[in-house]
Motif scaffolding. Structure first.
Motif, PDB file in Angstrom:
ATOM      1  N   UNK A 168       0.936  -1.647  -0.141  1.00  0.00           N
ATOM      2  CA  UNK A 168       0.305  -0.338  -0.317  1.00  0.00           C
ATOM      3  C   UNK A 168       0.696   1.312  -0.496  1.00  0.00           C
ATOM      4  N   UNK A 169       2.001   0.925   0.239  1.00  0.00           N
ATOM      5  CA  UNK A 169       3.156   2.179   0.229  1.00  0.00           C
ATOM      6  C   UNK A 169       2.771   3.470   1.081  1.00  0.00           C
ATOM      7  N   UNK A 180      -6.312   4.292   9.219  1.00  0.00           N
ATOM      8  CA  UNK A 180      -7.196   3.875  10.034  1.00  0.00           C
ATOM      9  C   UNK A 180      -7.799   2.320  10.061  1.00  0.00           C
ATOM     10  N   UNK A 181      -8.470   1.962   9.263  1.00  0.00           N
ATOM     11  CA  UNK A 181      -9.533   0.893   9.289  1.00  0.00           C
ATOM     12  C   UNK A 181      -8.416   0.018   9.383  1.00  0.00           C
ATOM     13  N   UNK A 182      -7.059  -0.266   8.815  1.00  0.00           N
ATOM     14  CA  UNK A 182      -6.210  -1.373   9.483  1.00  0.00           C
ATOM     15  C   UNK A 182      -6.466  -1.399  11.379  1.00  0.00           C
ATOM     16  N   UNK A 404      -3.231  -4.106   2.662  1.00  0.00           N
ATOM     17  CA  UNK A 404      -2.988  -3.081   4.516  1.00  0.00           C
ATOM     18  C   UNK A 404      -4.065  -4.169   5.778  1.00  0.00           C
ATOM     19  N   UNK A 405      -5.178  -4.399   5.617  1.00  0.00           N
ATOM     20  CA  UNK A 405      -5.867  -4.558   6.535  1.00  0.00           C
ATOM     21  C   UNK A 405      -6.422  -5.704   6.858  1.00  0.00           C
ATOM     22  N   UNK A 410       0.147 -11.022   5.762  1.00  0.00           N
ATOM     23  CA  UNK A 410       0.858 -11.392   6.369  1.00  0.00           C
ATOM     24  C   UNK A 410       1.437 -12.601   7.607  1.00  0.00           C
ATOM     25  N   UNK A 411       0.410 -13.294   8.904  1.00  0.00           N
ATOM     26  CA  UNK A 411       1.041 -14.360   9.069  1.00  0.00           C
ATOM     27  C   UNK A 411       1.970 -15.958   7.764  1.00  0.00           C
TER      28      UNK A 411
END
Length: 458
Positions: A168-169, A180-182, A404-405, A410-411
């Motif tokens: 998302x950079x 903020x959503x994340x 990103x949210x 990520x895991x």
């Protein structure tokens, strides 16, 4: 000094903050060095002429604000400044613009000197976005620790680090709602996960609290409603299990759980319905020409403006001219779908699909009462749903920032990286993590230049 700032094992939070600051310095430097004037002059139409005699600090802030107020950020800033005026503006998150407005007016009140508008609202968006991005990285670390209690120390750190360098950079540093959503989504996940090990009453309260946070995330971005799928899954399972219970105490406990899940689900729905209701009252209950969407079922201004002004809809983006955008989104779509489906389809009694290796070397530790696999499955549902919607309905390239949210990818990627570092990665998956990280970094840097220059894709 470097060892004090970067010591993931003993000081993970301090290390994450240090890396976050370094990444921000790099991105902001790129933005400031991007050639001007931009490809599109829309930003200059909302900004006052810059004072060439101002201080060095003000010149840098004004120039950075200009470089970061691109694409949707222009809408966010104007809505925060004077509210919703034009119909198409209702496509942009009501919760985020309201918060930007409150913080922006607070900046005006406490500022010792006059700040020309709309700079206070740009500064507001920058403070919210960057603070939320850092906060979400720290919350993700805590969430990862909870879901993977047997993981080695680097695993939660790597997962959070991946969020900091998300593809998302610069969108996570600009006045956009993704940061903020994340933060709200990860916080909701942490509350929900923590409630899974609590006693009955505390667990029900935790579920309702998670629903309230998911509701806030939906006010910020409409795709937050997908988090309600987690609650819906549990709601259906609890109803099914209730009819399998014979003992009265267990039956009553199930009923309490169902009620708390129902309340939480309604709260998530309210996060989507509240902005629509406000718009309906404004456009559909006064004596003037009724808009077409007022008579639709449901009468959603959001769906209407997305369809009318942005051509969003089922397979509408599937055109030959958009093939490059599908190719641009393909890596992230593959990552989201592969990691998400792997988590959803894994057997519930198997070890967690994302490797959690105990410090004593046991690769298959006994799961805690609320097995991590269950939580991973539940958190994967919104991720897979989002990827599918992006593929068939959205402007597909935005998945690179909407991802990103999500947490499961990520895991999954952190597992691949740690397995490669330990030499335990399967033959067919070696260097996958390394190449994905390379793509994330290169994409983020290139996208930062394009964004600051007001160049597509957005």
């Amino acid at each position: 000094m470097p060892s004090m700032l970067l010591n993931p094992e003993n000081h993970p939070y301090r290390s994450l903050i240090s890396i976050f600051i370094l990444v921000r310095i790099i991105y902001f430097t790129i933005a400031l060095l991007t050639p001007s004037p931009a490809y599109d002059s829309s930003t200059n139409l909302i900004l006052p002429q810059r004072d060439e005699n101002g201080s060095v600090l003000w010149t840098l802030l004004a120039k950075l604000s200009e470089r970061l107020t691109r694409w949707d950020a222009i809408y966010f800033v104007k809505i925060a400044e004077r509210g919703y005026v034009n119909e198409q503006e209702w496509a942009f998150g009501w919760g985020f613009t309201r918060l930007m407005g409150v913080v922006g007016r607070g900046i005006i009140k406490i500022s010792p000197a006059h700040i020309p508008s709309p700079y206070p609202f740009i500064f507001s968006g920058l403070l919210i976005a960057n603070g939320s991005h850092l906060g979400s990285a720290l919350v993700l670390y805590k969430l990862t620790e909870f879901v993977f209690p047997f993981a080695r120390a680097p695993f939660p750190f790597v997962a959070s680090l991946l969020h900091i360098i998300s593809p998302a950079g610069l969108f996570l540093a600009a006045p956009y709602s993704e940061s903020l959503f994340s933060l709200l989504t990860f916080t909701g996940y942490l509350i929900y996960a923590s409630s899974s090990t609590a006693r009955s009453f505390q667990r029900n309260l935790g579920i309702v609290a998670a629903g309230a946070v998911f509701s806030l995330s939906t006010l910020v971005r409409s795709n937050g409603v997908l988090n309600g799928l987690i609650l819906l899954k549990s709601f259906i399972e609890e109803i099914w299990m209730m009819f399998q219970q014979i003992q009265r105490a267990e039956f009553i406990e199930r009923v309490g759980r169902i009620i708390s899940l129902g309340i939480a689900g309604l709260m998530v729905g309210a996060g989507l319905a509240i902005p629509q209701s406000i718009a309906w009252v404004e456009y559909c209950t006064i004596e003037r020409e009724t808009r077409e969407w007022c008579t639709r079922i449901p009468p959603s201004i959001y769906l209407w403006v997305q369809e009318r002004y942005w051509n969003v809809g089922f397979l509408r983006y599937w055109t030959i001219s958009n093939i490059p955008l599908f190719l641009l989104a393909a890596p992230m779509l593959c990552i989201l779908l592969k990691s998400g489906t792997a988590a959803v389809t894994v057997n519930i009694h198997e070890p967690p699909p994302v490797a959690a290796v105990a410090s004593n070397g046991d690769k298959h530790p006994k799961p805690n009462p609320q097995t991590p696999t269950v939580l991973i499955k539940e958190f994967a549902i919104p991720q897979v749903a989002l990827a599918c919607l992006a593929l068939v309905s959205y402007h597909v390239q935005i998945i690179n920032r909407l991802s990103s949210g999500c947490v499961v990818w990520y895991w999954w990627l952190a597992q691949a990286i740690t397995n490669e570092a330990q030499g335990s990665a399967p033959v067919g998956e070696r260097k996958v993590g390394l190449w994905v990280v390379r793509w994330m970094v290169v994409y983020g840097l290139v996208q930062a230049v394009l964004f600051a220059g007001f160049l597509p894709p957005a």
